[in-house]
Design a protein around this motif. Structure first.
Motif, PDB file in Angstrom:
ATOM      1  N   ASN A 115       0.795  -1.222   0.000  1.00  0.00           N
ATOM      2  CA  ASN A 115       0.000   0.000   0.000  1.00  0.00           C
ATOM      3  C   ASN A 115       0.830   1.277   0.000  1.00  0.00           C
ATOM      4  O   ASN A 115       0.276   2.373   0.088  1.00  0.00           O
ATOM      5  N   ASN A 116       2.157   1.121  -0.064  1.00  0.00           N
ATOM      6  CA  ASN A 116       3.058   2.284  -0.013  1.00  0.00           C
ATOM      7  C   ASN A 116       2.726   3.152   1.211  1.00  0.00           C
ATOM      8  O   ASN A 116       2.578   4.369   1.108  1.00  0.00           O
ATOM      9  N   ALA A 117       2.606   2.494   2.359  1.00  0.00           N
ATOM     10  CA  ALA A 117       2.175   3.162   3.584  1.00  0.00           C
ATOM     11  C   ALA A 117       3.362   3.513   4.476  1.00  0.00           C
ATOM     12  O   ALA A 117       4.343   2.776   4.551  1.00  0.00           O
ATOM     13  N   ASP A 118       3.233   4.620   5.169  1.00  0.00           N
ATOM     14  CA  ASP A 118       4.236   5.012   6.158  1.00  0.00           C
ATOM     15  C   ASP A 118       4.015   4.297   7.484  1.00  0.00           C
ATOM     16  O   ASP A 118       4.962   4.084   8.244  1.00  0.00           O
ATOM     17  N   ILE A 119       2.767   3.979   7.786  1.00  0.00           N
ATOM     18  CA  ILE A 119       2.411   3.311   9.039  1.00  0.00           C
ATOM     19  C   ILE A 119       1.360   2.241   8.758  1.00  0.00           C
ATOM     20  O   ILE A 119       0.429   2.473   7.982  1.00  0.00           O
ATOM     21  N   VAL A 120       1.525   1.094   9.392  1.00  0.00           N
ATOM     22  CA  VAL A 120       0.486   0.065   9.388  1.00  0.00           C
ATOM     23  C   VAL A 120       0.203  -0.302  10.831  1.00  0.00           C
ATOM     24  O   VAL A 120       1.136  -0.541  11.605  1.00  0.00           O
ATOM     25  N   TRP A 121      -1.080  -0.317  11.196  1.00  0.00           N
ATOM     26  CA  TRP A 121      -1.426  -0.774  12.546  1.00  0.00           C
ATOM     27  C   TRP A 121      -2.392  -1.935  12.456  1.00  0.00           C
ATOM     28  O   TRP A 121      -3.050  -2.145  11.437  1.00  0.00           O
TER      29      TRP A 121
END
Length: 330
Positions: A115-121
């Motif tokens: 997802n080209n994400a900076d953060i995953v929770w």
């Protein structure tokens, strides 16, 4: 070597739990990780236990660091020590008395890259002696902007716990973000600042972290005058930061944040704790009904406190917290 993920593990009085924690980290299905254990001058055998466990995983040994503080500096400082030496593209924090599903880091990392994400929770479990309670963190959307996620953090829909979030290391280092040295209680409010600088954050609807509720020596199990000062410091520092970034645009959510911070004071039988709820941030009380993230029960106990009907709060504690939750989750 450039790692995909650095896992930071503070240790202080966790010798009863750290073997399981270490095993589940060393058995992660993801290969390209480093694990950084920070012994915060613990008086027990935590480091020795980790060293013994590590001998069973020779392929992991070159990718594990055990760093020992010469004096006890506190949980925030231990996390900061880990951040200084972390070389991974992403960082994950795991407390030494908790444990991870063995595929956790791989799933979080894959979600971040996909997802080209900076953060995953992700979701997590509250883990008791005989059973566990699933704790959902579903925000209603699989992907959020920075602003939307900060709003949900302040409102209480997403918990700002540090230990169920995979974060791009550059968010910490590029913006000089760190945990509040010397102010351990509420130190994970620092995650709100991290979210504020993210471009894209993603929710993974799987419980991958086990937050163990058996350690009576855990820092969060104790509440002293110093701890209360630490909470106030971290709340005020966070609010100052939020207003510096967003101005008055986030003010309603700041009021929700104040209410969420002091809500635990009502989960008690201590009248002094109820009085503390009344004294802390009274300007936020007008926003109890405005927060859509509050359950009817949360609204009820806050309004009960406003009316100073403390006997109802005590009854609530004994019937709901001690009897219902006490019998189901133990």
């Amino acid at each position: 070597m450039r790692y995909s993920v650095s896992i930071i593990v503070p240790m202080y009085n966790v010798q009863q739990f750290v073997e399981k924690c270490a095993r589940h980290l060393l058995e992660q299905t993801m290969e390209n990780i480093e694990i950084i254990f920070i012994d915060d001058c613990s008086p027990d055998e935590s480091s020795a236990i980790v060293s013994r466990v590590l001998e069973r995983y020779p392929s992991r040994k070159p990718h594990v660091k055990i760093i020992r503080h010469k004096m006890n500096k506190g949980l925030p400082s231990a996390r900061n020590t880990g951040l200084v030496v972390a070389s991974g593209e992403y960082v994950f924090h795991c407390d030494g008395d908790d444990w991870l599903e063995t595929e956790a880091i791989e799933r979080l990392y894959n979600a971040a890259k996909t997802n080209n994400a900076d953060i995953v929770w992700c979701d997590w479990y509250l883990s008791f002696q005989n059973n566990e309670r699933y704790m959902s963190q579903d925000p209603g959307s699989a992907s959020l902007t920075s602003v939307a996620s900060v709003e949900l953090l302040l409102a209480g829909k997403i918990r700002y716990n540090v230990w169920n979030k995979l974060v791009k290391t550059s968010l910490y280092k590029d913006h000089n973000l760190h945990f509040p040295d010397g102010h351990g209680m509420g130190e994970d409010m620092a995650m709100i600042k991290v979210f504020a600088y993210a471009q894209k954050v993603v929710y993974l609807p799987q419980a991958l972290y086990h937050y163990v509720q058996l350690n009576n020596d855990a820092f969060t199990k104790k509440m002293t005058a110093q701890h209360l000062e630490d909470i106030k410091y971290n709340v005020d520092t966070t609010i100052h930061f939020i207003r510096g970034i967003y101005g008055d645009n986030m003010d309603m959510f700041v009021q929700f944040f104040k209410l969420n911070v002091k809500l635990p004071f009502l989960i008690s039988t201590d009248v002094e704790s109820y009085e503390r709820w009344l004294a802390w941030y009274p300007e936020a009380n007008a926003f109890i009904d405005a927060n859509p993230m509050f359950s009817n029960r949360a609204k009820f106990i806050q309004k009960t406190a406003l009316r100073r009907q403390f006997w109802i709060l005590k009854l609530y504690y004994y019937l709901i917290i001690r009897v219902v939750y006490g019998l189901i989750y133990k």
